[in-house]
Design a protein around this motif. Structure first.
Motif, PDB file in Angstrom:
ATOM      1  N   GLN A  75     -10.975-102.584  65.003  1.00 11.86           N
ATOM      2  CA  GLN A  75     -11.986-102.092  63.907  1.00 11.86           C
ATOM      3  C   GLN A  75     -13.721-102.592  64.240  1.00 11.86           C
ATOM      4  O   GLN A  75     -13.979-101.950  64.402  1.00 11.86           O
ATOM      5  N   ASP A  76     -13.209-103.634  64.751  1.00 12.03           N
ATOM      6  CA  ASP A  76     -14.631-103.826  65.382  1.00 12.03           C
ATOM      7  C   ASP A  76     -15.370-103.255  67.085  1.00 12.03           C
ATOM      8  O   ASP A  76     -15.885-102.805  66.699  1.00 12.03           O
ATOM      9  N   LEU A  77     -14.274-102.445  67.390  1.00  8.20           N
ATOM     10  CA  LEU A  77     -15.044-101.573  68.630  1.00  8.20           C
ATOM     11  C   LEU A  77     -15.491-100.007  67.322  1.00  8.20           C
ATOM     12  O   LEU A  77     -16.208 -99.928  67.748  1.00  8.20           O
ATOM     13  N   GLN A  78     -14.787 -99.785  66.855  1.00  8.77           N
ATOM     14  CA  GLN A  78     -14.833 -98.286  66.318  1.00  8.77           C
ATOM     15  C   GLN A  78     -16.051 -98.368  65.777  1.00  8.77           C
ATOM     16  O   GLN A  78     -16.718 -97.557  65.436  1.00  8.77           O
ATOM     17  N   ALA A  79     -16.112 -99.842  65.206  1.00  7.53           N
ATOM     18  CA  ALA A  79     -17.895 -99.721  64.639  1.00  7.53           C
ATOM     19  C   ALA A  79     -18.834-100.244  65.012  1.00  7.53           C
ATOM     20  O   ALA A  79     -19.794 -99.741  64.434  1.00  7.53           O
ATOM     21  N   CYS A 132     -28.303-102.896  62.628  1.00  3.94           N
ATOM     22  CA  CYS A 132     -27.537-102.418  63.452  1.00  3.94           C
ATOM     23  C   CYS A 132     -26.842-103.169  64.595  1.00  3.94           C
ATOM     24  O   CYS A 132     -25.558-103.023  64.664  1.00  3.94           O
ATOM     25  N   VAL A 133     -27.954-103.603  65.536  1.00  6.34           N
ATOM     26  CA  VAL A 133     -27.606-104.202  66.762  1.00  6.34           C
ATOM     27  C   VAL A 133     -26.506-105.198  66.300  1.00  6.34           C
ATOM     28  O   VAL A 133     -25.731-105.758  66.589  1.00  6.34           O
ATOM     29  N   LEU A 134     -27.214-106.242  65.301  1.00 10.71           N
ATOM     30  CA  LEU A 134     -26.640-107.205  65.433  1.00 10.71           C
ATOM     31  C   LEU A 134     -25.844-107.930  64.827  1.00 10.71           C
ATOM     32  O   LEU A 134     -24.294-108.525  65.464  1.00 10.71           O
ATOM     33  N   ILE A 135     -24.784-106.620  63.706  1.00  8.17           N
ATOM     34  CA  ILE A 135     -23.625-106.521  63.056  1.00  8.17           C
ATOM     35  C   ILE A 135     -22.651-106.945  63.774  1.00  8.17           C
ATOM     36  O   ILE A 135     -21.611-107.125  64.359  1.00  8.17           O
ATOM     37  N   HIS A 142     -17.144-112.809  66.596  1.00  4.12           N
ATOM     38  CA  HIS A 142     -16.333-113.367  65.856  1.00  4.12           C
ATOM     39  C   HIS A 142     -14.675-113.329  65.395  1.00  4.12           C
ATOM     40  O   HIS A 142     -13.847-114.397  66.300  1.00  4.12           O
ATOM     41  N   VAL A 143     -15.034-111.757  66.393  1.00  4.89           N
ATOM     42  CA  VAL A 143     -13.514-111.906  66.169  1.00  4.89           C
ATOM     43  C   VAL A 143     -12.756-112.434  67.826  1.00  4.89           C
ATOM     44  O   VAL A 143     -11.329-113.070  68.167  1.00  4.89           O
TER      45      VAL A 143
END
Length: 262
Positions: A75-79, A132-135, A142-143
């Protein structure tokens, strides 16, 4: 002159941040293999990025493969894909808009207020690009840290922070500083302009007089002004005497001519 120099510095910082964002988006080094514990196979390194995963063998050769399915990614890579693309779009538009509002450009002439508004809009867009870059960079970091200390995972499954994450953090910092320079300095100049607008200088002959008590009004005598009399127009007078004027021509004889004939 000082504002123009600061605007150019903000433009350069925004450009550096945009280049770093593009590099971080395209690099596959988001997740890197961790060589810890029993993982002694050090001649092969695995990289996982937003668009592909790669293998490097003995620092000589790298093979990459594009992901077959987007839904198979975490999910982190998709977002991160969507947010990094939004960051590139916002940063590019903000950079182009800031070129229009710079003091050293002539796109908007003789209108400082319009240039100030354009730079404020560009600064807000650059700050949004920074967010948008930082998120995604922080989320992915974090993951990785959470999985690294997960005791249920094998050592071969653990990952470390890649170079792309560090580049993304640095690019976000450059974008944040550049956007804040566009916003803060133009807000400060707008406040200075508003304060100067209401300033006025006292004349040299200015003297302060004490307040005088109000005098009661005295009744004034009424004066009748003569009104002009209307001039009467002369009216025609009626006479019993017959008129001798028979100068008009008529087809029918008049009564007087008939009486005279008799």
């Amino acid at each position: 002159m000082a504002n123009s120099a600061l605007e150019l510095i903000g433009l350069i910082l925004t450009l550096i941040g945009l280049i770093g964002t593009a590099a971080s988006t395209g690099m596959p080094m988001w997740r890197v293999t961790a060589f810890i514990g029993e993982n002694i196979i050090v001649f092969e390194t695995r990289y996982e990025g937003l668009w592909m995963n790669c293998y490097r063998q003995a620092d000589i050769r790298m093979q990459c493969k594009v992901y077959d399915s987007l839904l198979a990614l975490p999910q982190d890579l998709q977002a991160a894909r969507g947010l990094m693309c939004c960051a590139l779009a916002l940063g590019g538009l903000g950079l182009l808009i800031s070129l229009v509002g710079l003091q050293c450009t002539s796109c908007i002439e003789n209108n400082d207020e319009a240039k100030r508004i354009v730079l404020l809009i560009a600064g807000v867009m650059v700050i949004c690009a920074c967010i948008c870059v930082l998120i995604p960079v922080s989320w992915t970091g974090h993951v990785i840290i959470r999985e690294f200390y997960n005791p249920l995972l094998l050592d071969a499954q653990r990952r470390e922070l890649g170079e792309a994450l560090y580049i993304g953090w640095v690019a976000a910092a450059f974008l944040f500083v550049g956007g804040c320079m566009f916003v803060c300095f133009n807000l400060q100049s707008a406040k200075d302009t508003d304060s100067q607008r209401y300033l006025y200088s006292k004349p040299s002959s200015y003297m302060a007089y004490p307040p005088q008590p109000l005098q009661p009004l005295q009744p004034q005598p009424m004066v009748l002004l003569p009104q002009p009399q209307p001039q009467l127009q002369p009216q025609p007078m009626l006479s019993r005497q017959p008129s001798n004027n028979y100068s008009y021509n008529s087809r029918y004889p008049s009564v007087r001519s008939g009486v005279a004939y008799l």
